[in-house]
Every structure is written in structure tokens, then in C-alpha cells.
Design a protein around this motif. Sequence first.
Motif: not given
Length: 325
Positions: A176-177, A169-171, A137-139, A128-131
Motif C-alpha cells: 500500500l502506498n 498487516y505488515a504484508s 478475508r485476505l489472509m 483499520f488495515l487489520k479490520s
Amino acid sequence: MTQQKQTDEAVTPQQPGMPGYPYYPPMNYDMDDEISLVDLWRVLASRKWMIFFMTLLFTLGAVGYALNAPEIYKAETMLAPVKDEGGGGGMASIAAQFGGLASMAGVNLGGGGGSTEEAIAILQSRKFLKSFIEEQRLMPTLFADLWDADSQQWLVDIEENTPTAWNAYASFSSILNISTDKKSGMVTLSIEWEDPEVAAEWANLLVVRLNKHLKQEAVQQAEKSIRYLKDQLATTSVVDMQQILYRLIEKQSNTIMLANVQEQYAFRVIDPAVVPEVRSKPKRKLIVVLGAVLGGMFSVFLAFFLNFLKNQREEEVGNLASKAE
């Protein structure tokens, strides 16, 4: 009789506290090994300037870090799980009676947006987060120090050093919390980022994207179930079974209808995220205090350690002098 008594007294050891009991100090005990508070104070007093400057150095380092650390803002949104509005009590009894058929068709008789735990798990999932990162376009934003906005290219010479989807995704997961209040059931979603406006925007977009994603999945699952139920309906001539299938089809049709009219399918926004005006990090006062405390502790330890080395050298010199004599 008297001889036997004397023999027993000779064999039986005297107990502590008995008359005539001698006191023997523990072996390898040296009275000079005792450390008094006065001696400790003398050690600290002899190296007071070292302790002062070492503590001052740590404090100044903490001040420098606190002033140069990037300011982080936290945007929060409060959510309420959408309750079951489908009235699934009757359908649940049907599923209990014809559970095999319902499970084969993939029929979900729970209604609403599914369980809260499942929705949160999907929100935190890599898929979901990668999508979400790709759609928004957050890269370039997540790795702004490696992105050249003018040339629209990465500032890396080797392709292997270019940020990947896994890095993104890791970043994003680190900022995110999600927390759940067990008593009220309310869910708080927060984003921590350097730009307060971006943090609030991402927090609100995540909720919209999650509701949309779960709604699409529910509709697709219900349509798939309806197709299966209609195929089963065409192959049976039992009236009771046909009635059950019609009721299951009706239930899935209601699920599709409710999903299409509900924008907030899984979570209802109680308090949307707004642009935070006060930073959440760094806590500069706390950093400075911790720096001073750590500096003081380290300098005191160093003072005792240096004093220990000094005593060891003096002892070695004394031993060498005694041997020479």
C-alpha cells in the motif's frame, strides 16, 4: 653588528623559493610506488578474460532473475479531500466563546470528513488495515503459498508458523502506498500486487471502507455530543446558555444529516482504480544493465586485488632469496 647578522641568518631557516633552498623529497617516499595508467591498463589486459567472463556471469544472473521475478502490477486511484460543507464559521465563533463546553461535549465544529492528514493516518493504521483484511478475508490471498484452497487449511505443521494478523498487516502495508500532492491537495492511493484485477479491487474497496469508517465515527461522535448537550440543557435555566446549547445541538444534527447523505464522506473519488495492463515491476532492462555494471566493477576490483596478491608473493620470494644469499 656583522656578527649578529650572521647569527640571525644561521638561525632563521630559508623559505621555499629562496636562492639556495635545497629540495628534500618527502620521507619514506619511493618513486616505485607511483602508479601509472599504463600499469593499470596492463593489469586489466592481463586478466581481460576473467573480467569478461565475470561480467558475463553477473549479466546472465541478472537476466535469470529478471525473467523469473514475479510480475507486479500497480493500481492507482486519485482522491480529492471533501471540503467543509457545514458552514462552520458561526459555530467556530461560538466554540471560541464557549470552548470549555464544546470540548467537554466532544463537539467537532470543523464539518466535513475531518483533516486529510488524519484520514490518511487512519487509513494506514494497524487497526483499520487489520479490520479491512478480516472483512475481506485476505489472509489466504496474502499468503497463498501457505494456503491449501482444497482443504481450506494452512500448509504448516507447527501452529506457531501460521500467519498471524500482524503478519497480514505488515504484508499489506508493504503493498500500500499513499502520496499527497502538496500543491493541489490530491491524494493518490496505489496497490501493488501480482494480480492486476485484485490490485484494482483492493484500491477501490479501501476508499469505500475508509469513507464508511470515518462517517460512522462522525455520526457516533455527534450523537454522543447531542446527548451531552441535552443533559446540560436540562440543568440550566439561563436563556443565553440555552440558546448556545440549542445552536450546538443543531450543528451536531446537521453533521449527522450530512454524513448520512454523503457516501464519499472524507474523500471523493476523482479517478477510480482500473485494472492495469502494464506491469510496474520488475524493470527487466534496468535489472540487466545493473547486473552488467556490477559484474564489471566487481571483476575489475578482483583483477586489481589478485594482482596485489601476486606482487606481495613475488616480494616475499625476493626477500627470502636475498636473505638466503
